[in-house]
Design an enzyme around this catalytic site. Sequence first.
Site, PDB file in Angstrom:
ATOM      1  N   CYS A   1       2.449   5.009  -4.282  1.00 58.44           N
ATOM      2  CA  CYS A   1       2.094   5.643  -3.000  1.00 58.44           C
ATOM      3  C   CYS A   1       3.275   6.249  -2.254  1.00 58.44           C
ATOM      4  O   CYS A   1       3.745   7.317  -2.606  1.00 58.44           O
ATOM      5  CB  CYS A   1       1.318   4.635  -2.152  1.00 58.44           C
ATOM      6  SG  CYS A   1       0.251   5.463  -0.961  1.00 58.44           S
TER       7      CYS A   1
ATOM      8  N   LYS B   1       6.873  -1.613  -5.615  1.00 62.45           N
ATOM      9  CA  LYS B   1       7.024  -0.454  -4.713  1.00 62.45           C
ATOM     10  C   LYS B   1       8.424  -0.464  -4.095  1.00 62.45           C
ATOM     11  O   LYS B   1       8.828  -1.459  -3.474  1.00 62.45           O
ATOM     12  CB  LYS B   1       5.953  -0.553  -3.631  1.00 62.45           C
ATOM     13  CG  LYS B   1       5.811   0.661  -2.743  1.00 62.45           C
ATOM     14  CD  LYS B   1       4.638   0.419  -1.787  1.00 62.45           C
ATOM     15  CE  LYS B   1       4.168   1.640  -1.086  1.00 62.45           C
ATOM     16  NZ  LYS B   1       2.946   1.369  -0.300  1.00 62.45           N
TER      17      LYS B   1
ATOM     18  N   GLU C   1      -3.774   1.872  -6.049  1.00 61.75           N
ATOM     19  CA  GLU C   1      -2.954   0.898  -5.316  1.00 61.75           C
ATOM     20  C   GLU C   1      -3.885  -0.159  -4.732  1.00 61.75           C
ATOM     21  O   GLU C   1      -4.966   0.167  -4.247  1.00 61.75           O
ATOM     22  CB  GLU C   1      -2.195   1.609  -4.178  1.00 61.75           C
ATOM     23  CG  GLU C   1      -1.299   0.670  -3.383  1.00 61.75           C
ATOM     24  CD  GLU C   1      -0.533   1.377  -2.260  1.00 61.75           C
ATOM     25  OE1 GLU C   1      -1.011   2.417  -1.762  1.00 61.75           O
ATOM     26  OE2 GLU C   1       0.537   0.879  -1.872  1.00 61.75           O
TER      27      GLU C   1
HETATM   28  O1  LIG Z   1       2.965   8.245   2.780  1.00 61.99           O
HETATM   29  C1  LIG Z   1       1.861   8.161   3.294  1.00 61.99           C
HETATM   30  O2  LIG Z   1       1.470   8.987   4.103  1.00 61.99           O
HETATM   31  C2  LIG Z   1       0.929   7.055   2.953  1.00 61.99           C
HETATM   32  C3  LIG Z   1       1.601   5.983   2.169  1.00 61.99           C
HETATM   33  C4  LIG Z   1       0.741   4.819   1.911  1.00 61.99           C
HETATM   34  O3  LIG Z   1      -0.395   4.762   2.292  1.00 61.99           O
HETATM   35  C5  LIG Z   1       1.266   3.711   1.140  1.00 61.99           C
HETATM   36  O4  LIG Z   1       2.442   3.715   0.780  1.00 61.99           O
HETATM   37  O5  LIG Z   1       0.501   2.792   0.848  1.00 61.99           O
END
Ligand SMILES: O=C(O)CCC(=O)C(=O)O
Length: 320
Positions: A179, A138, A66
């Site tokens: 993510c 996303k 990411e």
């Molecule tokens: O869900 C998480 O704990 C981290 C998510 C995250 O870092 C993101 O979505 O970029």
Amino acid sequence: MLSAITKRFIPSLPVLSRSMSVAGSPFKLALVQLAVTADKEKNLKHARAKVLEASKNGANIVVLPECFNSPYGTNFFPDYAETIPEGTSTKALASMAKDANVYLFGGSIPEKEEATGKIFNTLTVYDPSGSLIATHRKVHLFDIDIPGGIRFQESDILSAGSWLTHVDTSYGKIGAGICYDIRFPEMAMIAARKGCIAMIYPGAFNTTTGPMHWELLQRARAVDNQMYVAACSPARDESAAYHAWGHSTIVGPNGDVKATCEESEAIIYAEIDPQDIINRRKHIPIYSQRRFDVYEDVAESVEEGNNGHVSLKQDKVNEL
Ligand SMILES: O=C(O)CCC(=O)C(=O)O
């Protein structure tokens, strides 16, 4: 064959769920846990070197993390944002995929939509000829607040995507998320029920939620759906404002960790074999023991369209 009425009046009889098709062939997957800096050009060059290295080591599908072209943080997104496919990162990724002769899940970049000025966190996927074959914005934005831990509000700057993504490759169909998307089990379940052999998540968990949930979520998505799950993080940079968890990991359809690493830069590899999915589903047949007479099949609410996009069916949209 039982009629719908018979099934209704004999609730103890399980309704055999819809057929489970697993089509695919073995391949080598590589996750590049890239060291990301504030210098976009440097990041692109470095990503290129690592993708070529993974290809030299036999990888067929390569994944970047990411936000691989920019530091992770809402304050950076507007400056680093580019249009897709015109932007320099998209072009660089296309030529990496072509020169390495691999499918490339090109991590994510802040994407600027020309018409609206909105910014998205977007994954682009390329085939080995360098053609852009899918984009995933996303869907679930990372807005959390853990007192004494971490507060992050992606929605201050980013807009959320509005489709799911299933990418057709010559090795089989692969679902994609970014993510925080991994926390929403429906995405992986829909992908599995639509025939995806794996879910791939470029991600950047942090040092608060990483140790709590990063591996757990991957193993959960894998064992729930008896599919492969891979999550690719940037390497940790202690001098950056955001400390990525690292620990890029590939999990098998039995919930077993196939490959992982620590927080420093690394490339991890695993052989992916769709036959393993078939075996797991035969040995522990939860996949075909679902009770769609008791609850709904979430995958029935969506349909697959062009460019790997998967959207809510029109009658469901009308119900909203
Ligand atoms: O869900 C998480 O704990 C981290 C998510 C995250 O870092 C993101 O979505 O970029």
